[in-house]
Design a protein around this motif. Structure first.
Motif, PDB file in Angstrom:
ATOM      1  N   TYR A   1       0.849  -1.194   0.000  1.00  0.00           N
ATOM      2  CA  TYR A   1       0.000   0.000   0.000  1.00  0.00           C
ATOM      3  C   TYR A   1       0.878   1.235   0.000  1.00  0.00           C
ATOM      4  O   TYR A   1       1.770   1.374   0.831  1.00  0.00           O
ATOM      5  CB  TYR A   1      -0.928   0.011   1.221  1.00  0.00           C
ATOM      6  N   ASP A   2       0.633   2.142  -0.947  1.00  0.00           N
ATOM      7  CA  ASP A   2       1.376   3.394  -1.055  1.00  0.00           C
ATOM      8  C   ASP A   2       0.547   4.488  -0.401  1.00  0.00           C
ATOM      9  O   ASP A   2      -0.486   4.888  -0.922  1.00  0.00           O
ATOM     10  CB  ASP A   2       1.641   3.725  -2.521  1.00  0.00           C
ATOM     11  N   HIS A   3       1.012   4.989   0.745  1.00  0.00           N
ATOM     12  CA  HIS A   3       0.259   5.983   1.501  1.00  0.00           C
ATOM     13  C   HIS A   3       0.274   7.356   0.841  1.00  0.00           C
ATOM     14  O   HIS A   3      -0.655   8.132   1.020  1.00  0.00           O
ATOM     15  CB  HIS A   3       0.795   6.082   2.931  1.00  0.00           C
ATOM     16  N   GLU A   4       1.306   7.671   0.084  1.00  0.00           N
ATOM     17  CA  GLU A   4       1.358   8.971  -0.593  1.00  0.00           C
ATOM     18  C   GLU A   4       0.319   9.051  -1.705  1.00  0.00           C
ATOM     19  O   GLU A   4      -0.309  10.077  -1.891  1.00  0.00           O
ATOM     20  CB  GLU A   4       2.758   9.213  -1.155  1.00  0.00           C
ATOM     21  N   ILE A   5       0.134   7.968  -2.419  1.00  0.00           N
ATOM     22  CA  ILE A   5      -0.830   7.941  -3.524  1.00  0.00           C
ATOM     23  C   ILE A   5      -2.193   7.455  -3.048  1.00  0.00           C
ATOM     24  O   ILE A   5      -3.223   7.829  -3.596  1.00  0.00           O
ATOM     25  CB  ILE A   5      -0.297   7.050  -4.666  1.00  0.00           C
ATOM     26  N   GLY A   6      -2.197   6.633  -2.004  1.00  0.00           N
ATOM     27  CA  GLY A   6      -3.454   6.100  -1.479  1.00  0.00           C
ATOM     28  C   GLY A   6      -4.004   4.947  -2.300  1.00  0.00           C
ATOM     29  O   GLY A   6      -5.210   4.803  -2.452  1.00  0.00           O
TER      30      GLY A   6
ATOM     31  N   TRP B   1      -0.688  -1.019 -10.271  1.00  0.00           N
ATOM     32  CA  TRP B   1      -1.686  -0.425  -9.389  1.00  0.00           C
ATOM     33  C   TRP B   1      -2.936  -1.281  -9.403  1.00  0.00           C
ATOM     34  O   TRP B   1      -3.344  -1.789 -10.440  1.00  0.00           O
ATOM     35  CB  TRP B   1      -2.011   1.002  -9.800  1.00  0.00           C
TER      36      TRP B   1
ATOM     37  N   ARG C   1      -3.622  -1.688   5.640  1.00  0.00           N
ATOM     38  CA  ARG C   1      -2.880  -0.481   5.243  1.00  0.00           C
ATOM     39  C   ARG C   1      -1.943  -0.013   6.348  1.00  0.00           C
ATOM     40  O   ARG C   1      -0.868   0.515   6.075  1.00  0.00           O
ATOM     41  CB  ARG C   1      -3.850   0.655   4.937  1.00  0.00           C
TER      42      ARG C   1
ATOM     43  N   ARG D   1       4.068  -1.754   3.421  1.00  0.00           N
ATOM     44  CA  ARG D   1       4.514  -0.492   2.792  1.00  0.00           C
ATOM     45  C   ARG D   1       5.655  -0.718   1.863  1.00  0.00           C
ATOM     46  O   ARG D   1       6.415  -1.565   1.943  1.00  0.00           O
ATOM     47  CB  ARG D   1       4.901   0.512   3.866  1.00  0.00           C
TER      48      ARG D   1
END
Length: 130
Positions: free
Chosen positions: A62-67, A81, A124, A130
């Motif tokens: 899960y990419d937290h910057e992109i969500g 993605w 997440r 991550r």
């Protein structure tokens, strides 16, 4: 990685492919459903999220910057993605497998969208995703 916190989850037991529990941890209940991992006592969002991490930790991030979730494509050998909400589907499938054969009250709670959304939120938050 000598002290893995996921190895100490008290409510989960890994089930061998032949359906027998590992000899290290003896469990009284037999496996439910097709999943290799089962909830032993109480089914919670956290327990299913830990199961998700064990089952899909190598193929989902899960990419937290992109969500957004990224899923490893083994055939193409790169991360893609998650446009089809595959991570959410996996959470749903694990919750469904863990709740098989349970009381109607448990099924009603576990098979709701809110429960599965809670599982995905816990996934997440897991540092290994991550």
């Amino acid at each position: 990685m000598a002290d893995d916190p996921f190895d100490k989850a008290p409510r989960l037991a890994v089930v061998a492919d032949n359906g027998a529990a590992p000899s290290v941890e003896k469990r009284k209940r037999k496996p439910r459903g097709p999943s290799r991992v089962m909830a032993v006592d109480v089914i919670t969002e956290d327990a299913i999220a830990l199961t998700f991490t064990r089952e899909y930790g190598a193929s989902a991030r899960y990419d937290h910057e992109i969500g957004r979730w990224a899923i490893w494509d083994a055939e193409e050998r790169f991360w893609q993605w998650d446009k089809r909400q595959l991570a959410g589907y996996w959470c749903r499938a694990l919750a469904r497998a863990a709740s098989e054969g349970r009381a109607a009250k448990v099924l009603e709670r576990v098979q709701r969208k809110g429960f599965v959304s809670g599982v995905e939120v816990f996934c997440r938050m897991d540092p290994s995703m991550r």
